[in-house]
Every structure is written in structure tokens, then in C-alpha cells.
Design a protein around this motif. Structure first.
Motif, PDB file in Angstrom:
ATOM      1  N   GLU A   1       2.835  -1.780   4.812  1.00 58.65           N
ATOM      2  CA  GLU A   1       2.135  -3.125   4.757  1.00 58.65           C
ATOM      3  C   GLU A   1       1.485  -2.923   6.346  1.00 58.65           C
ATOM      4  OE1 GLU A   1       3.550  -7.617   4.555  1.00 58.65           O
ATOM      5  OE2 GLU A   1       5.072  -6.140   4.331  1.00 58.65           O
ATOM      6  N   LEU A   2       0.285  -3.722   5.985  1.00 57.33           N
ATOM      7  CA  LEU A   2      -0.519  -3.907   7.369  1.00 57.33           C
ATOM      8  C   LEU A   2      -0.518  -5.348   7.382  1.00 57.33           C
ATOM      9  CD1 LEU A   2      -3.550  -1.276   6.923  1.00 57.33           C
ATOM     10  CD2 LEU A   2      -1.302  -1.123   8.149  1.00 57.33           C
ATOM     11  N   ARG A   3      -0.342  -5.871   8.634  1.00 51.93           N
ATOM     12  CA  ARG A   3      -0.413  -7.345   8.846  1.00 51.93           C
ATOM     13  C   ARG A   3      -1.264  -7.677  10.018  1.00 51.93           C
ATOM     14  NH1 ARG A   3       6.183  -8.979   8.764  1.00 51.93           N
ATOM     15  NH2 ARG A   3       6.318  -8.158   6.463  1.00 51.93           N
ATOM     16  N   MET A  42       0.919  -1.198  -0.127  1.00 47.73           N
ATOM     17  CA  MET A  42       0.090  -0.144  -0.023  1.00 47.73           C
ATOM     18  C   MET A  42       0.981   1.277  -0.175  1.00 47.73           C
ATOM     19  SD  MET A  42      -2.701  -1.321   2.912  1.00 47.73           S
ATOM     20  CE  MET A  42      -4.173  -1.334   2.338  1.00 47.73           C
ATOM     21  N   LYS A  43       0.309   2.303  -0.432  1.00 50.49           N
ATOM     22  CA  LYS A  43       1.064   3.707  -0.621  1.00 50.49           C
ATOM     23  C   LYS A  43       0.198   4.752  -0.385  1.00 50.49           C
ATOM     24  CE  LYS A  43       4.032   1.833  -4.429  1.00 50.49           C
ATOM     25  NZ  LYS A  43       5.112   1.475  -3.565  1.00 50.49           N
ATOM     26  N   LEU A  44       1.015   5.525   0.453  1.00 45.57           N
ATOM     27  CA  LEU A  44       0.318   6.983   0.884  1.00 45.57           C
ATOM     28  C   LEU A  44       1.289   7.962   0.286  1.00 45.57           C
ATOM     29  CD1 LEU A  44      -1.210   9.002   2.680  1.00 45.57           C
ATOM     30  CD2 LEU A  44       0.561   8.761   4.282  1.00 45.57           C
ATOM     31  N   THR A  45       0.387   8.720  -0.564  1.00 42.97           N
ATOM     32  CA  THR A  45       1.031   9.931  -1.371  1.00 42.97           C
ATOM     33  C   THR A  45       0.998  11.373  -0.775  1.00 42.97           C
ATOM     34  OG1 THR A  45       0.571   8.494  -3.459  1.00 42.97           O
ATOM     35  CG2 THR A  45       1.231  11.168  -3.590  1.00 42.97           C
ATOM     36  N   LEU A  83       3.995  -1.928   9.141  1.00 42.37           N
ATOM     37  CA  LEU A  83       5.289  -1.817   8.780  1.00 42.37           C
ATOM     38  C   LEU A  83       5.578  -0.726   7.523  1.00 42.37           C
ATOM     39  CD1 LEU A  83       4.690  -5.056   9.268  1.00 42.37           C
ATOM     40  CD2 LEU A  83       7.126  -5.040   9.189  1.00 42.37           C
ATOM     41  N   LEU A  84       6.506   0.102   7.589  1.00 41.39           N
ATOM     42  CA  LEU A  84       6.412   1.121   6.585  1.00 41.39           C
ATOM     43  C   LEU A  84       8.048   1.070   5.959  1.00 41.39           C
ATOM     44  CD1 LEU A  84       7.795   3.898   7.580  1.00 41.39           C
ATOM     45  CD2 LEU A  84       5.946   3.787   8.834  1.00 41.39           C
ATOM     46  N   ARG A 142      11.393  -2.067   5.483  1.00 39.30           N
ATOM     47  CA  ARG A 142      10.569  -2.772   6.365  1.00 39.30           C
ATOM     48  C   ARG A 142      10.743  -4.421   6.277  1.00 39.30           C
ATOM     49  NH1 ARG A 142       6.641  -1.160   2.107  1.00 39.30           N
ATOM     50  NH2 ARG A 142       6.142  -3.090   1.085  1.00 39.30           N
ATOM     51  N   LYS A 143      11.293  -4.828   5.547  1.00 39.48           N
ATOM     52  CA  LYS A 143      11.730  -6.290   5.431  1.00 39.48           C
ATOM     53  C   LYS A 143      12.444  -6.831   6.406  1.00 39.48           C
ATOM     54  CE  LYS A 143      10.703  -6.467   0.384  1.00 39.48           C
ATOM     55  NZ  LYS A 143       9.250  -6.970   0.383  1.00 39.48           N
TER      56      LYS A 143
END
Length: 123
Positions: A13-15, A1-4, A53-54, A36-37
């Protein structure tokens, strides 16, 4: 997902989103030379928690046109993301730079940072 945003795109990412939304999510903030990985091996230990996680701008899949990224600037991006997600309180795990960003978030938006666990920060 992305926030512009006006000067950046923050990838996140949402988990474990199926968990109760009234519970406080866990926010992972990565180190300066990572993404984030970095938390892929530790996040399964919190499988009962909603997780965010971003990638900080200029890291991983996030981009920016800024030439300077301080912990304060990065904390502002984190705050913007949390506000966009309508999340107003998180528990944070920050590694190295992520720890500094967590502390800065607590300074600029005290109610957002319920707790902080940091590792590998040097003073």
C-alpha cells in the motif's frame, strides 16, 4: 496493490502519495506474526511523508510458494518492490522481524536504506 514475482506476490500500500516525490519515502516493515496493518496506528504520525507498507510473503495478502523465508530472502523481496516503484532510498521503521529485514536490506543494498529505526529486536 500487488507486485507479482516468479515465486511470490507481494501486496503493498502507498500512502500520502501526493507529497513531493523527490523526498525520501518512509517504509514500514512489520513483525513475523503480523501484517502491514500493524502500523495503522503509527503511520498517521507521519502524515507529511510518502509511505510504503507491505505484507511480507506468506503474511496478510501476500503469497509465496517458498517453504523458507529468511531475513535475506525477505530483504530481496523488499528490494524488488522498491526497484519496481523506482524508489532507491528510504527511511525504514522496522518492528521485530521488520528490523532484521531492514538491516539485511542495508547490507545487500546500502544506498537504499538511508536510515533505520527498529523496535523489539532481540540479539
Amino acid at each position: 496493490m500487488k507486485l507479482t514475482l516468479s515465486d511470490s506476490v507481494v501486496s503493498y500500500e502507498l500512502r500520502n502519495t501526493e507529497f513531493d516525490h523527490s523526498e525520501r519515502p518512509l517504509l514500514f516493515l512489520h513483525s513475523a506474526l503480523s501484517t502491514r496493518k500493524e502500523f495503522d496506528k503509527i503511520s498517521p504520525f507521519y502524515e507529511n511523508r510518502k509511505q510504503i507498507l507491505l505484507d511480507f510473503p506468506s503474511h496478510g495478502e501476500s503469497t509465496t510458494v517458498r517453504t523458507e523465508l529468511t531475513s535475506k530472502i525477505l530483504a530481496e523481496y523488499v528490494r524488488s518492490l522498491l526497484e519496481e516503484l523506482k524508489i532507491y532510498s528510504v527511511d525504514i521503521i522496522g518492528y521485530s522481524l521488520g528490523g532484521y529485514v531492514a538491516l539485511e536490506l542495508a547490507r545487500i543494498a546500502p544506498s537504499m536504506a538511508h536510515s533505520i529505526v527498529s523496535h523489539a529486536m532481540k540479539f
